[in-house]
Design an enzyme around this catalytic site. Structure first.
Site, PDB file in Angstrom:
ATOM      1  N   ARG A   1       4.870  11.135  -2.340  1.00  7.61           N
ATOM      2  CA  ARG A   1       4.501  11.089  -0.923  1.00  7.61           C
ATOM      3  C   ARG A   1       5.719  11.310  -0.037  1.00  7.61           C
ATOM      4  O   ARG A   1       6.691  10.551  -0.112  1.00  7.61           O
ATOM      5  CB  ARG A   1       3.881   9.716  -0.627  1.00  7.61           C
ATOM      6  CG  ARG A   1       3.602   9.473   0.823  1.00  7.61           C
ATOM      7  CD  ARG A   1       3.106   8.043   1.037  1.00  7.61           C
ATOM      8  NE  ARG A   1       3.007   7.791   2.466  1.00  7.61           N
ATOM      9  CZ  ARG A   1       3.321   6.658   3.045  1.00  7.61           C
ATOM     10  NH1 ARG A   1       3.736   5.647   2.317  1.00  7.61           N
ATOM     11  NH2 ARG A   1       3.214   6.522   4.330  1.00  7.61           N
TER      12      ARG A   1
ATOM     13  N   HIS B   1      12.434  -2.068   2.914  1.00  7.29           N
ATOM     14  CA  HIS B   1      11.813  -0.779   3.266  1.00  7.29           C
ATOM     15  C   HIS B   1      12.704   0.339   2.756  1.00  7.29           C
ATOM     16  O   HIS B   1      13.926   0.283   2.918  1.00  7.29           O
ATOM     17  CB  HIS B   1      11.630  -0.656   4.779  1.00  7.29           C
ATOM     18  CG  HIS B   1      10.778  -1.734   5.342  1.00  7.29           C
ATOM     19  ND1 HIS B   1       9.411  -1.740   5.229  1.00  7.29           N
ATOM     20  CD2 HIS B   1      11.113  -2.875   5.989  1.00  7.29           C
ATOM     21  CE1 HIS B   1       8.937  -2.828   5.795  1.00  7.29           C
ATOM     22  NE2 HIS B   1       9.953  -3.545   6.253  1.00  7.29           N
TER      23      HIS B   1
ATOM     24  N   TYR C   1      10.837   9.339   1.848  1.00  9.81           N
ATOM     25  CA  TYR C   1      10.899   8.268   0.860  1.00  9.81           C
ATOM     26  C   TYR C   1      11.689   8.621  -0.391  1.00  9.81           C
ATOM     27  O   TYR C   1      11.875   7.777  -1.263  1.00  9.81           O
ATOM     28  CB  TYR C   1       9.487   7.829   0.479  1.00  9.81           C
ATOM     29  CG  TYR C   1       8.708   7.316   1.662  1.00  9.81           C
ATOM     30  CD1 TYR C   1       9.006   6.092   2.228  1.00  9.81           C
ATOM     31  CD2 TYR C   1       7.688   8.078   2.237  1.00  9.81           C
ATOM     32  CE1 TYR C   1       8.309   5.619   3.326  1.00  9.81           C
ATOM     33  CE2 TYR C   1       6.978   7.613   3.334  1.00  9.81           C
ATOM     34  CZ  TYR C   1       7.297   6.389   3.867  1.00  9.81           C
ATOM     35  OH  TYR C   1       6.606   5.910   4.963  1.00  9.81           O
TER      36      TYR C   1
ATOM     37  N   GLU D   1      12.641  -8.907   2.899  1.00 12.41           N
ATOM     38  CA  GLU D   1      11.800  -7.793   3.333  1.00 12.41           C
ATOM     39  C   GLU D   1      12.560  -6.500   3.056  1.00 12.41           C
ATOM     40  O   GLU D   1      13.738  -6.387   3.391  1.00 12.41           O
ATOM     41  CB  GLU D   1      11.496  -7.915   4.827  1.00 12.41           C
ATOM     42  CG  GLU D   1      10.654  -6.783   5.371  1.00 12.41           C
ATOM     43  CD  GLU D   1      10.407  -6.891   6.868  1.00 12.41           C
ATOM     44  OE1 GLU D   1       9.895  -5.925   7.439  1.00 12.41           O
ATOM     45  OE2 GLU D   1      10.732  -7.947   7.470  1.00 12.41           O
TER      46      GLU D   1
ATOM     47  N   ASN E   1       8.212  -5.226  -0.339  1.00 17.18           N
ATOM     48  CA  ASN E   1       8.127  -4.014   0.467  1.00 17.18           C
ATOM     49  C   ASN E   1       6.657  -3.942   0.869  1.00 17.18           C
ATOM     50  O   ASN E   1       5.825  -3.464   0.102  1.00 17.18           O
ATOM     51  CB  ASN E   1       8.550  -2.777  -0.316  1.00 17.18           C
ATOM     52  CG  ASN E   1       8.537  -1.526   0.543  1.00 17.18           C
ATOM     53  OD1 ASN E   1       7.883  -1.482   1.574  1.00 17.18           O
ATOM     54  ND2 ASN E   1       9.253  -0.507   0.099  1.00 17.18           N
TER      55      ASN E   1
ATOM     56  N   ALA F   1       2.772  -0.412   4.953  1.00 16.78           N
ATOM     57  CA  ALA F   1       2.106  -0.453   6.257  1.00 16.78           C
ATOM     58  C   ALA F   1       1.674  -1.863   6.662  1.00 16.78           C
ATOM     59  O   ALA F   1       1.481  -2.133   7.852  1.00 16.78           O
ATOM     60  CB  ALA F   1       0.903   0.482   6.262  1.00 16.78           C
TER      61      ALA F   1
ATOM     62  N   PRO G   1       0.802  -1.222   0.000  1.00 14.10           N
ATOM     63  CA  PRO G   1       0.000   0.000   0.000  1.00 14.10           C
ATOM     64  C   PRO G   1       0.837   1.276   0.000  1.00 14.10           C
ATOM     65  O   PRO G   1       1.843   1.383   0.701  1.00 14.10           O
ATOM     66  CB  PRO G   1      -0.808  -0.098   1.302  1.00 14.10           C
ATOM     67  CG  PRO G   1      -0.885  -1.554   1.578  1.00 14.10           C
ATOM     68  CD  PRO G   1       0.405  -2.130   1.074  1.00 14.10           C
ATOM     69  N   ASN G   2       0.386   2.200  -0.813  1.00 12.43           N
ATOM     70  CA  ASN G   2       0.924   3.562  -0.933  1.00 12.43           C
ATOM     71  C   ASN G   2       2.280   3.652  -1.611  1.00 12.43           C
ATOM     72  O   ASN G   2       2.770   4.755  -1.828  1.00 12.43           O
ATOM     73  CB  ASN G   2       0.962   4.264   0.426  1.00 12.43           C
ATOM     74  CG  ASN G   2      -0.414   4.438   0.997  1.00 12.43           C
ATOM     75  OD1 ASN G   2      -1.319   4.897   0.310  1.00 12.43           O
ATOM     76  ND2 ASN G   2      -0.588   4.040   2.239  1.00 12.43           N
TER      77      ASN G   2
ATOM     78  N   ARG H   1      12.119   5.681  13.076  1.00 12.32           N
ATOM     79  CA  ARG H   1      10.836   6.365  12.938  1.00 12.32           C
ATOM     80  C   ARG H   1       9.950   6.082  14.147  1.00 12.32           C
ATOM     81  O   ARG H   1      10.446   5.790  15.220  1.00 12.32           O
ATOM     82  CB  ARG H   1      10.194   5.943  11.614  1.00 12.32           C
ATOM     83  CG  ARG H   1      11.076   6.385  10.430  1.00 12.32           C
ATOM     84  CD  ARG H   1      10.474   6.149   9.095  1.00 12.32           C
ATOM     85  NE  ARG H   1       9.246   6.915   8.954  1.00 12.32           N
ATOM     86  CZ  ARG H   1       8.325   6.663   8.042  1.00 12.32           C
ATOM     87  NH1 ARG H   1       8.491   5.676   7.195  1.00 12.32           N
ATOM     88  NH2 ARG H   1       7.241   7.387   7.965  1.00 12.32           N
TER      89      ARG H   1
END
Length: 176
Positions: free
Chosen positions: A19, A126, A24, A124, A100, A103, A11-12, A133
Site C-alpha cells: 500500500r 507511525h 509507507y 504510539e 501502531n 487510522a 487497520p491496513n 500529511r
C-alpha cells in the site's frame, strides 16, 4: 518475571509493503515482525504480535494484555470465571504495549479507553510522519497518554520502539 511486549498493528497495516510504498515504504509487516522478534530475543524480551483491521478485536487484545479477557459466553459460568463479577478470566500480563493504531489513531475512543483502562505503558508508533500529511492526521487520541510517540522513521520506527520499551521496562522494574 519475563518481560513481555505486545506489538499491535491496526487497520491496513497488513498491507505494508504493498500500500502506497511512496509513503509507507516497501518493507512488509511480515518482515517487520520477523525483525522485531529477533530484536526482542536479543534483548531477552518476549514479543507478541497482533494485527487486526477491526477495532473491537484490538480492544479485546489490549484487555488480554492486562491479564484479563472477556469470556466467550456470559450466560454459562466456567472454572475460569470470576464468579459472575464481570465475566472475565485471568491471563498473563504484558509489561509494555507498542501500538501502531493506523487510522484508529484519529477516531478511536474505544481503543484509547482500553489502553487507559489497562494501565500498561504504551508507545504510539507511525511509519509515516503524520504531521507532514493531511491536517486530520495530526490529531491523535493516544499521544497525550503515550510514554513516547515515534513517527516518520519508516520501518525503523519499530526497532526504535522496541529498544525504547525495553529500556523503559528495565527502569520501571528497577533493573537500572
Amino acid at each position: 518475571m519475563t518481560r513481555r511486549i505486545l506489538l499491535i498493528n491496526g487497520p491496513n497495516l497488513n498491507l505494508l509493503g504493498k500500500r502506497e510504498p511512496h509513503i509507507y515504504g516497501s518493507t512488509t509487516l511480515v518482515d517487520i515482525e520477523a525483525q522485531a522478534h529477533a530484536q526482542a530475543a536479543s534483548l531477552g524480551i518476549s514479543l507478541e504480535t497482533f494485527q487486526s483491521n477491526h477495532e473491537g478485536a484490538i480492544v479485546d487484545r489490549i484487555q488480554e494484555a492486562a491479564g484479563w479477557a472477556p469470556l466467550k459466553s456470559s450466560n454459562a459460568p466456567s472454572a475460569d470465571s470470576d464468579g459472575g463479577q464481570g465475566n472475565i478470566h485471568k491471563l498473563s500480563r504484558v509489561s509494555a504495549i507498542i501500538i501502531n493504531p493506523g487510522a484508529l489513531t484519529h477516531m478511536s475512543v474505544a481503543v484509547r479507553d482500553a489502553l487507559l483502562g489497562v494501565a500498561i505503558p504504551f508507545v504510539e508508533l507511525h511509519v509515516s510522519n503524520v504531521y507532514a500529511r493531511e491536517p486530520w492526521r495530526k490529531h491523535s487520541y493516544f499521544s497525550d497518554r503515550a510514554v513516547a510517540v515515534i513517527c516518520g522513521m519508516g520501518a525503523y520506527g519499530y526497532s526504535a520502539a522496541i529498544e525504547f520499551a525495553a529500556k523503559h521496562m528495565r527502569v520501571q522494574e528497577g533493573d537500572e
